[in-house]
Structures are given as structure tokens and as C-alpha cells.
Design a protein around this motif. Sequence first.
Motif, PDB file in Angstrom:
ATOM      1  N   THR A  86      -0.009   1.369  -2.796  1.00  0.00           N
ATOM      2  CA  THR A  86      -1.179   0.964  -3.569  1.00  0.00           C
ATOM      3  C   THR A  86      -2.385   1.784  -3.117  1.00  0.00           C
ATOM      4  OG1 THR A  86      -0.459  -1.284  -4.041  1.00  0.00           O
ATOM      5  CG2 THR A  86      -2.822  -0.911  -3.998  1.00  0.00           C
ATOM      6  N   THR A  87      -3.075   2.363  -4.067  1.00  0.00           N
ATOM      7  CA  THR A  87      -4.299   3.106  -3.784  1.00  0.00           C
ATOM      8  C   THR A  87      -5.500   2.247  -4.152  1.00  0.00           C
ATOM      9  OG1 THR A  87      -3.233   5.249  -4.174  1.00  0.00           O
ATOM     10  CG2 THR A  87      -5.643   5.173  -4.295  1.00  0.00           C
ATOM     11  N   LEU A  88      -6.359   2.020  -3.175  1.00  0.00           N
ATOM     12  CA  LEU A  88      -7.637   1.347  -3.395  1.00  0.00           C
ATOM     13  C   LEU A  88      -8.716   2.421  -3.402  1.00  0.00           C
ATOM     14  CD1 LEU A  88      -7.235  -1.707  -0.965  1.00  0.00           C
ATOM     15  CD2 LEU A  88      -6.808  -1.637  -3.442  1.00  0.00           C
ATOM     16  N   THR A  89      -9.353   2.590  -4.561  1.00  0.00           N
ATOM     17  CA  THR A  89     -10.322   3.669  -4.732  1.00  0.00           C
ATOM     18  C   THR A  89     -11.743   3.134  -4.726  1.00  0.00           C
ATOM     19  OG1 THR A  89      -8.732   4.957  -6.035  1.00  0.00           O
ATOM     20  CG2 THR A  89     -11.058   5.545  -6.258  1.00  0.00           C
ATOM     21  N   VAL A 117      -7.271  -2.612  10.521  1.00  0.00           N
ATOM     22  CA  VAL A 117      -6.479  -2.407  11.737  1.00  0.00           C
ATOM     23  C   VAL A 117      -5.325  -3.408  11.817  1.00  0.00           C
ATOM     24  CG1 VAL A 117      -6.548  -2.429  14.269  1.00  0.00           C
ATOM     25  CG2 VAL A 117      -8.445  -1.427  12.982  1.00  0.00           C
ATOM     26  N   GLU A 118      -5.581  -4.660  11.455  1.00  0.00           N
ATOM     27  CA  GLU A 118      -4.580  -5.717  11.601  1.00  0.00           C
ATOM     28  C   GLU A 118      -3.567  -5.770  10.459  1.00  0.00           C
ATOM     29  OE1 GLU A 118      -6.118  -9.387  14.246  1.00  0.00           O
ATOM     30  OE2 GLU A 118      -6.888  -9.331  12.211  1.00  0.00           O
ATOM     31  N   LEU A 119      -3.885  -5.187   9.317  1.00  0.00           N
ATOM     32  CA  LEU A 119      -2.955  -5.237   8.187  1.00  0.00           C
ATOM     33  C   LEU A 119      -1.587  -4.740   8.642  1.00  0.00           C
ATOM     34  CD1 LEU A 119      -3.164  -5.886   5.057  1.00  0.00           C
ATOM     35  CD2 LEU A 119      -3.146  -3.399   4.747  1.00  0.00           C
ATOM     36  N   HIS A 120      -0.520  -5.461   8.322  1.00  0.00           N
ATOM     37  CA  HIS A 120       0.799  -5.104   8.834  1.00  0.00           C
ATOM     38  C   HIS A 120       1.447  -3.971   8.038  1.00  0.00           C
ATOM     39  CE1 HIS A 120       1.347  -8.280   5.817  1.00  0.00           C
ATOM     40  NE2 HIS A 120       2.523  -7.760   5.568  1.00  0.00           N
ATOM     41  N   ALA A 166     -12.195  -5.794   0.941  1.00  0.00           N
ATOM     42  CA  ALA A 166     -11.503  -6.822   1.718  1.00  0.00           C
ATOM     43  C   ALA A 166     -10.536  -7.606   0.832  1.00  0.00           C
ATOM     44  CB  ALA A 166     -12.516  -7.763   2.366  1.00  0.00           C
ATOM     45  N   ASP A 167     -10.955  -7.942  -0.374  1.00  0.00           N
ATOM     46  CA  ASP A 167     -10.082  -8.674  -1.297  1.00  0.00           C
ATOM     47  C   ASP A 167      -8.854  -7.831  -1.665  1.00  0.00           C
ATOM     48  OD1 ASP A 167     -11.826 -10.805  -1.267  1.00  0.00           O
ATOM     49  OD2 ASP A 167     -12.773 -10.300  -3.191  1.00  0.00           O
ATOM     50  N   GLY A 168      -9.074  -6.540  -1.904  1.00  0.00           N
ATOM     51  CA  GLY A 168      -7.961  -5.664  -2.251  1.00  0.00           C
ATOM     52  C   GLY A 168      -6.954  -5.554  -1.119  1.00  0.00           C
ATOM     53  N   LEU A 169      -7.444  -5.453   0.098  1.00  0.00           N
ATOM     54  CA  LEU A 169      -6.546  -5.380   1.254  1.00  0.00           C
ATOM     55  C   LEU A 169      -5.770  -6.681   1.429  1.00  0.00           C
ATOM     56  CD1 LEU A 169      -8.984  -3.571   3.682  1.00  0.00           C
ATOM     57  CD2 LEU A 169      -6.832  -2.621   2.829  1.00  0.00           C
ATOM     58  N   THR A 170      -6.431  -7.805   1.178  1.00  0.00           N
ATOM     59  CA  THR A 170      -5.738  -9.093   1.265  1.00  0.00           C
ATOM     60  C   THR A 170      -4.587  -9.161   0.266  1.00  0.00           C
ATOM     61  OG1 THR A 170      -7.723 -10.244   2.047  1.00  0.00           O
ATOM     62  CG2 THR A 170      -6.005 -11.588   1.022  1.00  0.00           C
ATOM     63  N   ARG A 171      -4.833  -8.708  -0.958  1.00  0.00           N
ATOM     64  CA  ARG A 171      -3.773  -8.707  -1.963  1.00  0.00           C
ATOM     65  C   ARG A 171      -2.623  -7.788  -1.542  1.00  0.00           C
ATOM     66  NH1 ARG A 171      -8.331  -8.918  -5.383  1.00  0.00           N
ATOM     67  NH2 ARG A 171      -8.326  -6.649  -5.638  1.00  0.00           N
ATOM     68  N   CYS A 172      -2.955  -6.631  -0.998  1.00  0.00           N
ATOM     69  CA  CYS A 172      -1.906  -5.710  -0.543  1.00  0.00           C
ATOM     70  C   CYS A 172      -1.075  -6.332   0.571  1.00  0.00           C
ATOM     71  CB  CYS A 172      -2.534  -4.406  -0.053  1.00  0.00           C
ATOM     72  SG  CYS A 172      -3.210  -3.363  -1.367  1.00  0.00           S
ATOM     73  N   ARG A 185       4.235  -1.061   0.352  1.00  0.00           N
ATOM     74  CA  ARG A 185       4.696  -0.547   1.642  1.00  0.00           C
ATOM     75  C   ARG A 185       3.541   0.024   2.453  1.00  0.00           C
ATOM     76  NH1 ARG A 185       9.757   1.481   2.087  1.00  0.00           N
ATOM     77  NH2 ARG A 185      10.133  -0.170   0.568  1.00  0.00           N
ATOM     78  N   ALA A 186       2.579   0.632   1.758  1.00  0.00           N
ATOM     79  CA  ALA A 186       1.438   1.250   2.426  1.00  0.00           C
ATOM     80  C   ALA A 186       0.250   1.259   1.470  1.00  0.00           C
ATOM     81  CB  ALA A 186       1.777   2.673   2.867  1.00  0.00           C
TER      82      ALA A 186
END
Length: 247
Positions: free
Chosen positions: A16-19, A85-88, A38-44, A51-52
Motif C-alpha cells: 500500500t502506498t500512502l501519498t 516504528v512500531e507498525l509490524h 496516522a489513520d492510513g497507517l492504522t488501516r494498513c 505486506r508493506a
Amino acid sequence: MTVEPVVRAAHDRAVTTLTLDSPANRNALSAALVGELADGLTRCGKDRDVRAVVLAHTGNTFCAGADLRDPPHPDALVALLRQIVELHKPVVARVTGHVRAGGLGLLGACDLAIASKEATFAFTEVRIGVAPAVISLPLLPRTDPRALARYYLTGERFDAAEAVRTGLLTATGDDVDITLEPVLDGLRRASPQGLAETKRLLTARVLEAFDRDADALTALSAELFSSAQAREGMTAFLERRDPAWVV
């Protein structure tokens, strides 16, 4: 009135690309951009098909640092950096333009950072009367201390090759997507569990810095931004003039 998003998402083959899409303020870290990212990262993080994550940008600037007209709360910026940093799942920065001040904190938080040779970088905080406080949380454990001292203290601009040498970037090339291709191919071939546990190993020291220093650096950032010198520095920046202390 419809408010246009400042972070856009696209998905391709488990990535997923967050632009960052706020070219009017050069993708500066506004309260809105920090919140949407932050919301986009939470969804990912919750999406098993991801995967990344690639963090990209529109326009000629990846991120110009804090939005001086609509800055995020320091706690929100700390939370965003820690979230990366914490995103798995690995987070990869794709940079084809300029990166300044707080934008370098985003690069430092990412697991990998790839840039075109045209990209430029500068820690400009000292020139407006503040310090790179909060963004030091991911940067200090990951970059060369002598190089960081020079660019923190002088605010000099440096190029992508120097950013690779200092550890700020993973790699640079004439075509960022060609340079990025084997990286994304490797991530797509890796197992989700393998990526998560390997990232945990790699980020342990960075998270120790957050646990130890986040409160103090957040307080320092708030104190500096409310100071008389910062007011002069930010006013001078917005008025496109030198601040009073330039000799």
C-alpha cells in the motif's frame, strides 16, 4: 464544503502506498496531514493483504517540516513517528524531492528510505530558533553522530549521496522506482511473520529512545516553539527575510 484528503492510498500486490498530497504547503506536517497519515497507517496495520507500506509524495517536496500556520501538537507528531516504528509491517520512504526539518523525522522513522539523486535534505530548525527535538527520537539511534552534529548545528543542505553515507537513506539512484524495485520485490517474497519479527529486532533500540526520551523532548519542543526567538525565526521565515540574529 468537501475537504480534500491530504493523504491518498493505493494498493498493488501486497504493497500500500500512502501519498502525501498537500502540495500547496509542500506537504508540511499540518495537524490534518499528521492525522490522516496516522489513520492510513492504522488501516494498513489491520489489513492482512498489506505486506508493506510505501510513503510517497506529490510535488517537488516530500515534506517541508512542521506547518507553521497549522502545526500538529508535539504529542501527535511523537505518536505518528512511533506508529511508523512500531507498525509490524515495513515502511519504505520513496523520495523524489526536498526534505526539510520534521520531514527528516519521517525518513528516520521509516525502515527503509530510497531517494532520487535530485533529492535534497536539511535540518533547518536552528535557523528559526528551535531544535530538532522530537525527530531525534528515530534519528539519533540510526544515523552517523558526527554527520548529524554538523547538519543539526549548521542547517546546511546536503544531497542524497551524503544522506546515504550518514545513514539517513538506504539507497539513491537516477530513477527512484528502478532503485526501489528490488526492495519491494524482496518484501513481497518475505513472510508476514518473518517481516514482523525481523522489524522488531531492528527497531528495539529506536523504541528504547522513545520510552526514555519522548516526554522530555516533547516538552523541549513545546518550550522552544513558544519562545521569543522562535517567534522571530518563524515570522522571518514567513516574511522571507533573515531573522534578527543573522550576522
